[in-house]
Write a protein that holds these residues in place. Structure first.
Motif, mmCIF file in Angstrom:
data_model
loop_
_atom_site.group_PDB
_atom_site.id
_atom_site.type_symbol
_atom_site.label_atom_id
_atom_site.label_comp_id
_atom_site.label_asym_id
_atom_site.label_seq_id
_atom_site.Cartn_x
_atom_site.Cartn_y
_atom_site.Cartn_z
ATOM 1 N N LEU A 114 30.826 30.322 36.615
ATOM 2 C CA LEU A 114 29.732 31.235 36.949
ATOM 3 C C LEU A 114 29.519 32.237 35.823
ATOM 4 O O LEU A 114 28.383 32.507 35.413
ATOM 5 N N GLU A 115 30.616 32.789 35.314
ATOM 6 C CA GLU A 115 30.505 33.755 34.215
ATOM 7 C C GLU A 115 29.923 33.093 32.966
ATOM 8 O O GLU A 115 29.130 33.709 32.248
ATOM 9 N N GLU A 116 30.287 31.837 32.722
ATOM 10 C CA GLU A 116 29.729 31.119 31.572
ATOM 11 C C GLU A 116 28.233 30.892 31.763
ATOM 12 O O GLU A 116 27.445 31.024 30.820
ATOM 13 N N ASP A 117 27.826 30.549 32.997
ATOM 14 C CA ASP A 117 26.404 30.347 33.280
ATOM 15 C C ASP A 117 25.612 31.644 33.067
ATOM 16 O O ASP A 117 24.478 31.623 32.571
ATOM 17 N N LEU A 118 26.215 32.769 33.442
ATOM 18 C CA LEU A 118 25.525 34.053 33.338
ATOM 19 C C LEU A 118 25.629 34.649 31.936
ATOM 20 O O LEU A 118 24.830 35.508 31.559
ATOM 21 N N GLY A 119 26.628 34.229 31.209
ATOM 22 C CA GLY A 119 26.782 34.699 29.832
ATOM 23 C C GLY A 119 27.480 36.036 29.710
ATOM 24 O O GLY A 119 27.497 36.622 28.606
ATOM 25 N N VAL A 120 28.065 36.537 30.813
ATOM 26 C CA VAL A 120 28.785 37.814 30.781
ATOM 27 C C VAL A 120 29.990 37.730 31.718
ATOM 28 O O VAL A 120 29.970 36.987 32.696
ATOM 29 N N PRO A 121 31.055 38.500 31.444
ATOM 30 C CA PRO A 121 32.169 38.578 32.397
ATOM 31 C C PRO A 121 31.764 39.446 33.586
ATOM 32 O O PRO A 121 31.020 40.428 33.438
ATOM 33 N N LEU A 122 32.245 39.086 34.780
ATOM 34 C CA LEU A 122 31.907 39.832 35.987
ATOM 35 C C LEU A 122 33.052 40.713 36.474
ATOM 36 O O LEU A 122 32.832 41.610 37.291
ATOM 37 N N PHE A 123 34.266 40.433 35.977
ATOM 38 C CA PHE A 123 35.452 41.156 36.446
ATOM 39 C C PHE A 123 36.283 41.654 35.267
ATOM 40 O O PHE A 123 36.300 41.046 34.202
ATOM 41 N N ASP A 124 36.993 42.746 35.522
ATOM 42 C CA ASP A 124 38.094 43.162 34.654
ATOM 43 C C ASP A 124 39.359 42.621 35.297
ATOM 44 O O ASP A 124 39.587 42.823 36.497
ATOM 45 N N ARG A 125 40.196 41.944 34.510
ATOM 46 C CA ARG A 125 41.354 41.242 35.063
ATOM 47 C C ARG A 125 42.657 41.929 34.689
ATOM 48 O O ARG A 125 42.880 42.297 33.547
ATOM 49 N N THR A 126 43.537 42.054 35.694
ATOM 50 C CA THR A 126 44.904 42.522 35.493
ATOM 51 C C THR A 126 45.805 41.619 36.318
ATOM 52 O O THR A 126 45.959 41.815 37.536
ATOM 53 N N GLY A 127 46.376 40.599 35.680
ATOM 54 C CA GLY A 127 47.142 39.604 36.423
ATOM 55 C C GLY A 127 46.233 38.851 37.366
ATOM 56 O O GLY A 127 45.196 38.319 36.962
ATOM 57 N N ARG A 128 46.618 38.797 38.645
ATOM 58 C CA ARG A 128 45.780 38.122 39.644
ATOM 59 C C ARG A 128 44.808 39.076 40.318
ATOM 60 O O ARG A 128 44.041 38.674 41.186
ATOM 61 N N LYS A 129 44.851 40.337 39.943
ATOM 62 C CA LYS A 129 43.924 41.311 40.488
ATOM 63 C C LYS A 129 42.662 41.358 39.633
ATOM 64 O O LYS A 129 42.749 41.324 38.409
#
Length: 295
Positions: free
Chosen positions: A39-54
């Motif tokens: 989904l993020e690749e389709d939109l061309g932007v990251p949607l989340f900030d990731r910290t481990g599994r959070k």
């Protein structure tokens, strides 16, 4: 962009944890992560900030969340509308309530008219109810207090007087009315601060010149009657929660607006089935009848 991607995105956005979201969707974590990544690749932007599994929504994700919720909301409304057209006498009404004292009578009346209609009821706080209304996950909320939220229709259906409950044999049990100032030396049982009735009562008593002395504070309003019957203390109880079978005497409060408003809430954009519309009529008629009895 696929419908499945949006559904997975909403689950992760709401739970902010891959493991919890995967469990709620009954899919593997790897499958969920790959779907979100596509989904993020389709939109061309990251949607989340990731910290481990959070995961936490970033600025892009927060903007996209509203659109995704709206898209899935409209699809669900279309599904419900078609279901209503094909089977108008069946289906399920989704309800949320902040207090269930009036619900049994309302459901009993409606089920006599529509025995094929099912119910699913959730006991929630007002804020939890509003969240589900915005998402389109419930047809109606029966709430006290009312709300002024955008997109939420709020119909006041009843002004519920709050009464003073005393055990039989109490010094006030032969009275029909009482002034608040006469209660300043009494022991009270009640719900904790944060409940509408408690906060309203404390405020009105303060204006009458005293602070109620609580010997019990709990999270279960239905338990108060048993405590009053046992002589532990007296209580402020809404008229709609009165049970005539209890060994309790109720007094009206003089010269004070000790009333809680009960409102029927709904999402202005949500499709309401014929059964849901008829349920709303039953609720309004029920409280109108109570108002006439008490006037």
């Amino acid at each position: 962009m696929e419908l499945l991607q949006l559904q997975y995105f909403l689950a992760v956005a709401r739970l902010e944890h891959v493991t919890d979201a995967a469990r709620s969707l009954h899919v593997t974590q790897s499958s969920l992560s790959k779907t979100i990544q596509r989904l993020e690749e389709d939109l061309g932007v990251p949607l989340f900030d990731r910290t481990g599994r959070k995961l936490r929504l970033n600025a892009f994700g927060s903007r996209f969340l509203h659109r995704a919720e709206r898209a899935l909301f409209e699809l669900e409304q279309g599904k419900q509308e078609l279901s209503d057209l094909s089977s108008p006498q069946h289906g399920t009404i989704e309800l949320a309530v902040t207090n269930a004292s009036t619900l049994p009578n309302i459901l009993r009346i409606f089920q006599k008219k529509h025995p094929q209609i099912q119910f699913h009821v959730q006991m929630l706080t007002t804020q939890e109810m509003i969240t589900l209304l915005h998402r389109g996950e419930v047809d109606f909320g029966l709430s006290s207090p009312p709300t002024n939220e955008d997109e939420i229709e709020c119909q006041i259906v009843f002004a519920d007087p709050i009464l003073v409950a005393v055990p039989l044999g109490h010094r006030l049990a032969d009275r029909s009315r009482i002034s608040l100032s006469e209660l300043k030396d009494e022991r009270f049982v009640g719900v904790k601060r944060g409940y509408l009735t408690r906060d309203l009562v404390d405020s009105v008593c303060s204006s009458a010149g005293f602070v109620p002395r609580y010997v019990y504070e709990g999270n279960e309003p239905t338990r108060l009657s048993a405590l009053v019957e046992a002589g532990i203390g007296i209580a402020f109880i809404p008229s709609t929660a009165v049970n005539s079978r209890e060994q309790i005497h109720y007094l009206q409060v003089e010269n004070h607006e000790l009333v809680r408003e009960i409102a029927l809430l709904s999402n202005r954009s949500r499709y309401l089935s014929r059964a849901a519309l008829e349920f709303r009529e039953v609720v309004v008629d029920y409280f109108e009848a109570i108002s006439q009895e008490t006037s």
